[in-house]
Design a protein around this motif. Structure first.
Motif, short mmCIF file in Angstrom:
data_model
loop_
_atom_site.label_atom_id
_atom_site.label_comp_id
_atom_site.label_asym_id
_atom_site.label_seq_id
_atom_site.Cartn_x
_atom_site.Cartn_y
_atom_site.Cartn_z
N TRP A 110 0.81 -6.06 14.03
CA TRP A 110 0.24 -7.22 15.06
C TRP A 110 -1.27 -6.85 15.18
O TRP A 110 -2.09 -7.48 15.01
N ARG A 111 -1.75 -5.61 15.54
CA ARG A 111 -2.96 -5.23 16.00
C ARG A 111 -3.52 -4.27 14.57
O ARG A 111 -3.62 -3.23 14.59
N PHE A 112 -4.03 -5.34 13.70
CA PHE A 112 -4.35 -4.66 12.62
C PHE A 112 -5.62 -3.84 12.48
O PHE A 112 -5.85 -3.03 11.65
N GLY A 113 -6.43 -3.75 13.53
CA GLY A 113 -7.27 -2.99 13.70
C GLY A 113 -7.11 -1.71 14.08
O GLY A 113 -8.08 -0.85 14.14
N ALA A 114 -5.91 -1.47 14.32
CA ALA A 114 -5.43 -0.10 14.64
C ALA A 114 -5.00 0.75 13.51
O ALA A 114 -4.85 1.98 13.32
N TYR A 115 -5.05 -0.16 12.27
CA TYR A 115 -4.78 0.78 10.88
C TYR A 115 -6.21 1.57 10.70
O TYR A 115 -7.22 1.37 11.26
N SER A 116 -5.83 2.58 10.13
CA SER A 116 -7.13 3.60 9.71
C SER A 116 -7.92 2.88 8.76
O SER A 116 -7.37 1.96 7.92
N ALA A 117 -9.07 3.31 8.54
CA ALA A 117 -10.30 2.51 7.93
C ALA A 117 -10.08 2.56 6.46
O ALA A 117 -9.80 1.81 5.50
N ALA A 118 -9.44 3.86 6.18
CA ALA A 118 -8.94 4.16 4.84
C ALA A 118 -7.90 3.36 4.31
O ALA A 118 -7.90 2.88 3.26
N ASP A 119 -6.83 3.12 5.17
CA ASP A 119 -5.72 2.28 4.91
C ASP A 119 -6.14 0.84 4.52
O ASP A 119 -5.96 -0.01 3.43
N ARG A 120 -7.10 0.33 5.55
CA ARG A 120 -7.69 -1.21 5.11
C ARG A 120 -8.60 -1.18 3.97
O ARG A 120 -8.30 -2.35 3.42
N ASP A 121 -9.19 -0.29 3.66
CA ASP A 121 -10.00 -0.18 2.63
C ASP A 121 -9.30 -0.32 1.19
O ASP A 121 -9.50 -1.04 0.35
N MET A 122 -8.19 0.50 1.23
CA MET A 122 -7.13 0.51 0.26
C MET A 122 -6.40 -0.87 -0.04
O MET A 122 -6.36 -1.32 -0.97
N ILE A 123 -5.96 -1.12 1.25
CA ILE A 123 -5.30 -2.76 0.98
C ILE A 123 -6.38 -3.73 0.53
O ILE A 123 -6.05 -4.60 -0.33
N ALA A 124 -7.52 -3.52 1.02
CA ALA A 124 -8.69 -4.48 0.71
C ALA A 124 -8.84 -4.63 -0.83
O ALA A 124 -9.06 -5.54 -1.65
N LYS A 125 -8.92 -3.40 -1.34
CA LYS A 125 -9.20 -3.04 -2.89
C LYS A 125 -7.85 -3.50 -3.58
O LYS A 125 -8.03 -4.23 -4.73
N LEU A 126 -6.68 -3.36 -3.29
CA LEU A 126 -5.65 -3.71 -3.78
C LEU A 126 -5.54 -5.25 -4.09
O LEU A 126 -5.24 -5.86 -5.25
N TRP A 127 -5.93 -5.92 -2.95
CA TRP A 127 -5.89 -7.36 -2.98
C TRP A 127 -7.10 -7.99 -3.90
O TRP A 127 -6.93 -8.92 -4.67
N LYS A 128 -8.15 -7.50 -3.89
CA LYS A 128 -9.33 -7.69 -4.49
C LYS A 128 -9.05 -7.64 -5.86
O LYS A 128 -9.36 -8.60 -6.72
N ASP A 129 -8.11 -6.53 -6.49
CA ASP A 129 -8.09 -6.56 -7.88
C ASP A 129 -6.79 -7.48 -8.15
O ASP A 129 -6.73 -7.95 -9.54
N ALA A 130 -5.77 -7.66 -7.21
CA ALA A 130 -4.71 -8.34 -7.74
C ALA A 130 -4.64 -9.92 -7.48
O ALA A 130 -4.10 -10.68 -8.14
N ARG A 131 -5.75 -10.27 -6.57
CA ARG A 131 -5.73 -11.96 -6.16
C ARG A 131 -6.15 -12.62 -7.51
O ARG A 131 -5.56 -13.75 -7.40
N PRO A 132 -7.04 -12.53 -8.46
CA PRO A 132 -6.94 -13.58 -9.30
C PRO A 132 -5.75 -13.76 -10.20
O PRO A 132 -5.48 -15.23 -10.52
N ILE A 133 -5.02 -12.79 -10.77
CA ILE A 133 -3.72 -13.10 -11.43
C ILE A 133 -2.89 -13.69 -10.63
O ILE A 133 -1.99 -14.79 -10.79
#
Length: 362
Positions: A188-211
């Motif tokens: 629920w409070r996604f700001g509590a995730y570590s910066a490393a995890d949020r960066d990893m998830i952001a990159k995962l979605w950036k790579d996967a989103r077009p397909i």
């Protein structure tokens, strides 16, 4: 030209093939295995042996499915136990992976345990989206799937949500009053995730989103790769440990059941994946109390019913600090999946939850 074998080719040369059982995606799993065991040949040998054993092992007959009580689109409401004078209790799983984690086997089933304790229990099965569901976001899953299912019950139910299902039941409770709400390992409070995890998830979605946008859905493999990336060492070591599990033991059966569950499941609709990655993880709309469903702002602090947040201090997928701030909090020290189906799940989670439900009319 570099003629050294790739991790996947080297694994195949050692006899690792890809029969019907996972892990999925296998190539990514093998690359993680190779990287995590680069300095430990014995761990690599055992992990490959555990992988082979998992893929080749026979599977026990799964428990019989519960009867379907109602349907809304592709979603179904399964009924466990029988009606009584208590409030119904509806368990809502995550959209990621099948709902079977709440009914894994005869001996590891929260739903069957809760029903045997006398609760009138139900389980939401989200089903598999079809192409027309591509635009169904997280709010739509609440408004157009979950709420119609709840409306078929004879009285307002207590809601219990696991993982992302916990986030969705808080949305449902904002739309319609209910006797009580409990969340289990709910982000629920996604700001509590570590910066490393949020960066990893952001990159995962950036790579996967077009397909994913072209497909109209988010394949399970995209989500699985994110889970593996959060704790790659544990991902490999559990397969190495499985190589030594006693044949025919409960531990062997439990490992296969959990891994089959983790490697299965329907894709997310594209809109739900976009909401999850961009609005939840990316913008923390829930933690900032700006998530809206049909014009209603979802604010757990405004719920008038009893509320309970169950979190775990050793949950790698949903850190305890990321759970919602509700009326009560119950803290465990079990893994994200272990709290549901592990050897200590009954004493640590199932029984305390049953008592809480009974104390609030369920």
């Amino acid at each position: 030209m570099d003629s050294s074998p790739t991790p996947a080719n080297a694994a195949i040369a050692q006899g690792v093939t890809a029969p019907q059982h996972g892990p999925r995606p296998l190539l990514l799993f093998l690359n993680i295995l190779w990287r995590e065991t680069e300095s430990d040949p014995e761990l690599r040998r055992r992990a490959l042996g555990g992988l082979r054993r998992y893929q080749d092992a026979g599977r026990p007959t799964p428990p019989p499915p519960a009867p379907c009580f109602a349907a809304a689109g592709r979603a179904r409401l399964l009924h466990y136990g029988s009606g009584n004078d208590r409030a119904p209790v509806v368990f809502v799983p995550s959209l990621i992976n099948p709902p079977a984690v709440l009914d894994l086997s005869e001996s590891r089933s929260m739903l069957r345990h809760i029903a045997a304790a006398g609760h009138d229990a139900y389980l939401v099965d989200w089903g598999s989206p079809d192409p027309t569901d591509a635009g169904l976001g997280l709010a739509g899953h609440v408004a157009d799937r979950l709420m119609p299912l709840l409306a078929t019950l004879p009285r307002p139910p207590i809601l219990v949500g696991y993982c992302l299902g916990g986030s969705l039941v808080l949305g449902a409770a904002a739309l319609r009053a209910c006797p009580a709400v409990a969340t289990i390992a709910a982000p629920w409070r996604f700001g509590a995730y570590s910066a490393a995890d949020r960066d990893m998830i952001a990159k995962l979605w950036k790579d996967a989103r077009p397909i994913c946008e072209r497909l109209g859905y988010v394949p399970m493999e995209v989500l699985q790769s994110g889970f593996w990336a959060m704790d790659p060492e544990r991902t490999i070591r559990k397969y190495a440990a499985f190589a030594d599990a006693e044949a025919g033991s409960d531990a062997e059966r439990a490992f296969m059941a959990v891994e089959d569950w983790a490697n299965g499941g329907a894709p997310l609709t594209y809109a739900a994946g976009r909401d999850l990655f961009e609005d939840f993880y990316g913008s923390d709309v829930t933690g900032r109390t700006v998530w809206r469903i049909g014009g209603v702002t979802v604010d757990p602090s405004r719920l008038s019913c009893p509320t309970l947040s169950i979190v775990s201090t050793s949950d790698r997928i949903v850190p305890a600090a990321a759970g919602p701030a509700l009326g009560q909090e119950h803290s465990l020290s079990l893994g994200h999946v272990g709290m549901m189906v592990g050897g200590r799940a009954c004493e640590a989670l199932w029984n305390p939850l049953s008592l809480w439900l009974s104390s609030h009319g369920g």
